[in-house]
Design a protein around this motif. Structure first.
Motif, PDB file in Angstrom:
ATOM      1  N   TYR B  34       0.845  -1.198   0.000  1.00 52.77           N
ATOM      2  CA  TYR B  34       0.000   0.000   0.000  1.00 52.77           C
ATOM      3  C   TYR B  34       0.878   1.245   0.000  1.00 52.77           C
ATOM      4  O   TYR B  34       1.846   1.313   0.762  1.00 52.77           O
ATOM      5  CB  TYR B  34      -0.942   0.006   1.221  1.00 52.77           C
ATOM      6  CG  TYR B  34      -2.182  -0.832   0.977  1.00 52.77           C
ATOM      7  CD1 TYR B  34      -3.366  -0.240   0.566  1.00 52.77           C
ATOM      8  CD2 TYR B  34      -2.147  -2.213   1.116  1.00 52.77           C
ATOM      9  CE1 TYR B  34      -4.500  -0.997   0.310  1.00 52.77           C
ATOM     10  CE2 TYR B  34      -3.277  -2.980   0.866  1.00 52.77           C
ATOM     11  CZ  TYR B  34      -4.442  -2.368   0.460  1.00 52.77           C
ATOM     12  OH  TYR B  34      -5.556  -3.126   0.198  1.00 52.77           O
ATOM     13  N   ALA B  35       0.542   2.196  -0.849  1.00 54.11           N
ATOM     14  CA  ALA B  35       1.296   3.443  -0.954  1.00 54.11           C
ATOM     15  C   ALA B  35       0.822   4.416   0.124  1.00 54.11           C
ATOM     16  O   ALA B  35       0.213   5.450  -0.151  1.00 54.11           O
ATOM     17  CB  ALA B  35       1.146   4.039  -2.347  1.00 54.11           C
ATOM     18  N   LEU B  36       1.100   4.036   1.351  1.00 53.71           N
ATOM     19  CA  LEU B  36       0.731   4.833   2.519  1.00 53.71           C
ATOM     20  C   LEU B  36       1.932   4.902   3.440  1.00 53.71           C
ATOM     21  O   LEU B  36       2.736   3.977   3.495  1.00 53.71           O
ATOM     22  CB  LEU B  36      -0.424   4.149   3.273  1.00 53.71           C
ATOM     23  CG  LEU B  36      -1.756   4.050   2.524  1.00 53.71           C
ATOM     24  CD1 LEU B  36      -2.695   3.115   3.269  1.00 53.71           C
ATOM     25  CD2 LEU B  36      -2.384   5.440   2.375  1.00 53.71           C
ATOM     26  N   ASP B  37       2.005   5.993   4.184  1.00 53.78           N
ATOM     27  CA  ASP B  37       3.066   6.141   5.175  1.00 53.78           C
ATOM     28  C   ASP B  37       3.028   4.945   6.142  1.00 53.78           C
ATOM     29  O   ASP B  37       2.013   4.728   6.802  1.00 53.78           O
ATOM     30  CB  ASP B  37       2.826   7.454   5.939  1.00 53.78           C
ATOM     31  CG  ASP B  37       3.878   7.711   6.988  1.00 53.78           C
ATOM     32  OD1 ASP B  37       4.783   6.868   7.159  1.00 53.78           O
ATOM     33  OD2 ASP B  37       3.794   8.758   7.642  1.00 53.78           O
ATOM     34  N   PRO B  38       4.115   4.186   6.238  1.00 49.15           N
ATOM     35  CA  PRO B  38       4.124   3.031   7.149  1.00 49.15           C
ATOM     36  C   PRO B  38       3.918   3.428   8.611  1.00 49.15           C
ATOM     37  O   PRO B  38       3.526   2.593   9.430  1.00 49.15           O
ATOM     38  CB  PRO B  38       5.525   2.430   6.957  1.00 49.15           C
ATOM     39  CG  PRO B  38       6.002   2.957   5.652  1.00 49.15           C
ATOM     40  CD  PRO B  38       5.363   4.303   5.482  1.00 49.15           C
ATOM     41  N   ASP B  39       4.154   4.690   8.930  1.00 50.85           N
ATOM     42  CA  ASP B  39       3.933   5.184  10.290  1.00 50.85           C
ATOM     43  C   ASP B  39       2.548   5.794  10.466  1.00 50.85           C
ATOM     44  O   ASP B  39       2.319   6.554  11.414  1.00 50.85           O
ATOM     45  CB  ASP B  39       5.004   6.227  10.642  1.00 50.85           C
ATOM     46  CG  ASP B  39       6.404   5.638  10.619  1.00 50.85           C
ATOM     47  OD1 ASP B  39       6.550   4.461  11.017  1.00 50.85           O
ATOM     48  OD2 ASP B  39       7.346   6.341  10.189  1.00 50.85           O
ATOM     49  N   ILE B  40       1.648   5.474   9.583  1.00 53.09           N
ATOM     50  CA  ILE B  40       0.284   6.016   9.636  1.00 53.09           C
ATOM     51  C   ILE B  40      -0.311   5.824  11.036  1.00 53.09           C
ATOM     52  O   ILE B  40      -0.121   4.792  11.678  1.00 53.09           O
ATOM     53  CB  ILE B  40      -0.598   5.331   8.558  1.00 53.09           C
ATOM     54  CG1 ILE B  40      -1.947   6.023   8.412  1.00 53.09           C
ATOM     55  CG2 ILE B  40      -0.770   3.843   8.829  1.00 53.09           C
ATOM     56  CD1 ILE B  40      -2.740   5.542   7.181  1.00 53.09           C
ATOM     57  N   GLN B  41      -1.019   6.865  11.491  1.00 47.83           N
ATOM     58  CA  GLN B  41      -1.680   6.762  12.793  1.00 47.83           C
ATOM     59  C   GLN B  41      -2.935   5.899  12.662  1.00 47.83           C
ATOM     60  O   GLN B  41      -3.598   5.899  11.622  1.00 47.83           O
ATOM     61  CB  GLN B  41      -2.074   8.150  13.286  1.00 47.83           C
ATOM     62  CG  GLN B  41      -0.869   9.021  13.605  1.00 47.83           C
ATOM     63  CD  GLN B  41      -1.205  10.167  14.525  1.00 47.83           C
ATOM     64  OE1 GLN B  41      -2.361  10.395  14.854  1.00 47.83           O
ATOM     65  NE2 GLN B  41      -0.178  10.880  14.959  1.00 47.83           N
ATOM     66  N   GLU B  42      -3.271   5.242  13.746  1.00 42.87           N
ATOM     67  CA  GLU B  42      -4.453   4.379  13.714  1.00 42.87           C
ATOM     68  C   GLU B  42      -5.710   5.169  13.344  1.00 42.87           C
ATOM     69  O   GLU B  42      -6.542   4.699  12.571  1.00 42.87           O
ATOM     70  CB  GLU B  42      -4.643   3.676  15.061  1.00 42.87           C
ATOM     71  CG  GLU B  42      -5.842   2.730  15.040  1.00 42.87           C
ATOM     72  CD  GLU B  42      -6.039   1.976  16.341  1.00 42.87           C
ATOM     73  OE1 GLU B  42      -5.140   1.989  17.190  1.00 42.87           O
ATOM     74  OE2 GLU B  42      -7.131   1.367  16.493  1.00 42.87           O
ATOM     75  N   SER B  43      -5.836   6.392  13.860  1.00 39.98           N
ATOM     76  CA  SER B  43      -7.039   7.191  13.577  1.00 39.98           C
ATOM     77  C   SER B  43      -7.124   7.533  12.084  1.00 39.98           C
ATOM     78  O   SER B  43      -8.220   7.560  11.502  1.00 39.98           O
ATOM     79  CB  SER B  43      -7.044   8.464  14.425  1.00 39.98           C
ATOM     80  OG  SER B  43      -5.885   9.240  14.146  1.00 39.98           O
ATOM     81  N   THR B  44      -5.983   7.777  11.461  1.00 40.80           N
ATOM     82  CA  THR B  44      -5.957   8.074  10.029  1.00 40.80           C
ATOM     83  C   THR B  44      -6.341   6.826   9.233  1.00 40.80           C
ATOM     84  O   THR B  44      -7.114   6.891   8.268  1.00 40.80           O
ATOM     85  CB  THR B  44      -4.555   8.556   9.603  1.00 40.80           C
ATOM     86  OG1 THR B  44      -4.163   9.621  10.468  1.00 40.80           O
ATOM     87  CG2 THR B  44      -4.535   9.035   8.165  1.00 40.80           C
TER      88      THR B  44
END
Lengths: 167, 167
Positions: B34-44
């Motif tokens: 997935y092209a998402l920040d690996p440090d994505i916050q759970e709420s995001t």
């Protein structure tokens, strides 16, 4: 008005929004080239064009008339964040002056400076033939065509192209 | 665990989030698909997967174990809103059970019911060969390949595919 030699590009700031919106609004409302709700609120458009991107630029004549605008932003996050996306709009009054060409070339330089390695246009409406030809001329091949991916208000379902250039 | 016959799909609701996050988090953190920040916050992540989409589904075994999840949402606004996008994640414990196939077929039915005319995957990482093959088998041709569009944490720059199916 001025010719291509005298188009100046500078980063757009908050006070530029009214001038940008004057250029952007009729294009968004027409719904023929951008895959956005034609009834988009001004505040949403402002966020999308001026606030969320990495940078937004305004093209001006030597007299300070706004001729066009573009934004640059990462096209994806994470592992896709080295590929940017741009959107360009030329004022109806500035058609044929080379504003789109100037902005596209400028955006590629800016993208490189911002550290992007490639630029992707996700949905270039096929009926927007001038844009398709111009992006091709400026080094963006069509990497794929999405059949009937865009509902044009006058032409009905039309194809859309994904265009992509390494920087 | 159960076989493909006993996988049940139902719409996911707020109380399902902890079970979904348990499946989603390791995939997002790995940053390989997935092209998402690996440090994505759970709420995001919760907003992205459960709140923003048109609908989110959970795949469960006959014992109520969460096996996978997918979302469905419009891929674009305005003239592009008739094309949907989906994301699918299968629990590591449920690999090889046909969960991805079930979810993909289910999502196509759901998409049709929601009024979508086509489904687009914007960035299928080429190194995710199992997924590429499965989507092809389920009727999604590769309409274009984006060279080096994804930075894989182990493989470096890899291509990504745009895949698209009319419904």
């Amino acid at each position: 008005m001025s010719d291509a030699e005298t188009i100046a590009l500078r980063q757009a700031m908050d006070p530029d929004w009214p001038a940008l919106w004057q250029i952007i609004e009729p294009i968004f409302r027409a719904g023929e080239t951008y895959a956005l709700d034609p009834d988009i609120q001004e505040s949403t458009a402002r966020h999308l064009w001026l606030e969320a991107p990495s940078a937004t630029f305004i093209a001006e004549s030597e007299h300070g008339d706004a001729l066009g605008t573009y934004y640059i932003k990462p096209n994806q996050g994470g592992g896709g964040a080295h590929v940017c996306n741009c959107g360009y709009i030329v004022s109806p009054q500035a058609q044929g002056m080379g504003v789109a060409t100037r902005m596209c070339l400028h955006s590629q330089d800016e993208a490189r400076q911002l550290g992007f390695h490639a630029m992707q246009y996700n949905l270039v409406v096929a009926s927007n033939e001038g844009a398709v030809r111009l992006w091709q001329k400026l080094g963006f091949p069509i990497v794929g065509t999405l059949p009937d991916a865009f509902r044009h208000p006058r032409f009905g379902l039309v194809d859309a192209h994904v265009m992509y250039k390494r920087l």
